[in-house]
Design an enzyme around this catalytic site. Structure first.
Site, PDB file in Angstrom:
ATOM      1  N   GLU A 300       4.171   7.517  -2.263  1.00 24.67           N
ATOM      2  CA  GLU A 300       5.403   7.355  -3.036  1.00 24.67           C
ATOM      3  C   GLU A 300       5.448   8.349  -4.195  1.00 24.67           C
ATOM      4  OE1 GLU A 300       5.751   3.315  -4.368  1.00 24.67           O
ATOM      5  OE2 GLU A 300       6.731   2.652  -2.525  1.00 24.67           O
ATOM      6  N   GLU A 387       6.343   1.122   4.302  1.00 23.93           N
ATOM      7  CA  GLU A 387       6.100   0.033   3.354  1.00 23.93           C
ATOM      8  C   GLU A 387       7.421  -0.666   3.053  1.00 23.93           C
ATOM      9  OE1 GLU A 387       3.595   1.068  -0.034  1.00 23.93           O
ATOM     10  OE2 GLU A 387       4.882  -0.152  -1.322  1.00 23.93           O
TER      11      GLU A 387
END
Length: 461
Positions: A300, A387
């Protein structure tokens, strides 16, 4: 050199099945054993785990053993190998030689043939390893060869367990904006992510029995190894432990016939690009021949420029992977915690079998984020939701679940053939913790589901 204690177990599957032989040794002596992490008719993959069981750090270790006639090591990793006939010596490399009290590391090897190690000794002190045959004659004194150890390529990938996802789909590839199997049919993988491996409460993600149980009871097809990078105790501060965790998950995925995502779980990976290049380059050389592996190069990214920061990083890491692994899928993180897939779509990387990460948490993210995904798909990007959670973006600290919006996401992913792994395989009070207290490490969790777990499992089946 302080005395080591080497602790592993010998568990040989298939034709290598047999009882573990444990050799009693004095308490001050070193012990060792071997695990066979995968086997096929003509060979197997072995592993030795080295553990410092003393109260002080050690610096350096060495393991020696023989293989019976007809068996030889064709490849090894995480150790320096010296070969003299049928005698093999393994010593630490730079990053795994120093072990603190209670710390461990491991090395692995591929064997052509079915013979398991005999005459194993530790640190040259004559102490026999457990899990093998004690020496009956002194170890050979033949000097090591002057040529480097053999570099024979790994054997052909062993056939996966019958009926597993890998047997059904084989080598995956990107086809247009989705994922296809070896025959060109569209595939949507569904599975779960580990907790940050450096913070998991127990080694749920590293347990082979648990992985097989999720495959057989949840229809899990893929597991994500979320290897923390930046925090204390994660990869940058303890690379040996982090590598061992990831490699255990990879080896288990091979044994269970499921896919595995190797995730560089970082937010500011541009600050450790050289370490990422070395990590992925090394694993690609050793595991890139397997159809099981999917690489995720940056979990991320924060709110960094795609073209100025994130894309150049991905280009460097993908180049390191492709030097050894030309075909396994690579998943690329996108700006703003892997939400701005539209920014990546405006300037995608060149290359094949590349996908882009989109993350969502349904109490925080809704139709506007799906619109970004739609825009990226129209531009030709293949997405992978590595995710997600039916919670707020903090993982559900308040315990709340937003299932109607999560269902909208599930429907959207199904319609677009987008594969996913749900956050996260661990025990805790967050909505996204899949397990409740008391859940055994080995699986059998029907009575231990927590938070959004029932929803996740229902959508894997």
């Amino acid at each position: 050199m302080r005395t080591l204690r080497l602790v592993t177990s010998l568990a040989v599957a298939g034709l290598l099945a047999g009882a573990v032989a444990t050799i009693a040794t004095p308490a001050s002596a070193a012990t060792a054993a071997f695990s066979v992490t995968n086997s096929w008719g003509s060979g197997y993959q072995g592993q030795v785990t080295v553990t410092n069981d003393t109260s002080a750090p050690i610096s350096g270790w060495r393991v020696e053993f023989d293989l019976p006639a007809g068996s030889r090591i064709s490849q090894s990793w995480n150790a320096q190998q010296v070969t003299a006939g049928s005698h093999y010596t393994f010593s630490n490399v730079s990053w795994n030689g120093t072990l603190g009290a209670g710390a461990s590391t491991s090395f692995g090897f591929l064997v052509d043939g079915t013979g398991t190690p005999v005459n194993c000794t530790i640190n040259g002190n004559g102490v026999s390893c457990s899990g093998g045959t004690p020496p009956t004659t002194p170890p050979p004194t033949t000097p090591p060869p002057t040529t480097p150890p053999p570099t024979t390529p790994p054997p052909t990938t062993p056939p996966p367990t019958a009926g597993t996802p890998v047997e059904r789909y084989g080598q995956l590839r990107v086809c247009g904006t989705t994922m296809c199997d070896r025959s060109g049919a569209r595939v949507q993988l569904r599975g779960v992510s580990s907790m940050w491996l450096n913070w998991e409460t127990a080694p749920y993600a590293e347990n082979l029995s648990a992985l097989r149980w999720m495959r057989d009871n949840w229809n899990l097809q893929v597991i994500r190894a979320a290897m923390g990078v930046e925090p204390a105790g994660a990869y940058l501060s303890d690379p040996g432990r982090a590598r061992a965790q990831v490699e255990t998950i990879i080896n288990n995925a091979v044994s269970a016939g499921v896919y595995v995502i190797v995730d560089w779980h970082a937010h500011e990976a541009q600050n450790n690009q050289s370490q990422a290049v070395a990590f992925f380059g090394d694993l690609a050389r050793r595991y890139g021949h397997l159809p099981n592996v999917i690489w995720e190069t940056w979990n991320e990214p924060l709110q960094f420029s795609w073209t100025g920061v994130i894309k150049p990083y991905h280009q460097a890491v993908v180049s390191a992977i492709r030097a050894a692994d030309p075909d396994n899928i690579v998943v690329l993180g996108t700006p703003t915690w892997s939400q701005d897939v539209d920014a990546a779509a405006a300037s995608p990387l060149s290359g094949t079998n590349l996908m882009y990460t989109l993350h969502f948490y349904s109490c925080t993210h809704g139709a506007s984020l799906r619109a970004k995904g739609d825009a990226a798909i129209r531009a030709g990007l293949a997405l992978f939701v590595t995710e997600w959670g039916a919670s707020n973006a903090d993982g559900g600290l308040d315990g709340r679940a937003c299932l109607p919006e999560a269902q909208s996401w599930i429907d959207w992913m199904r319609a677009n053939g987008i594969s996913w792994t749900a956050w996260k395989l661990d025990v805790g009070t967050d909505t996204t913790n899949l397990l409740s207290p008391g859940a055994p490490v080995t699986g059998g969790w029907n009575n231990y589901l927590h938070g959004h777990a029932l929803f996740v499992v229902a959508n894997m089946r």
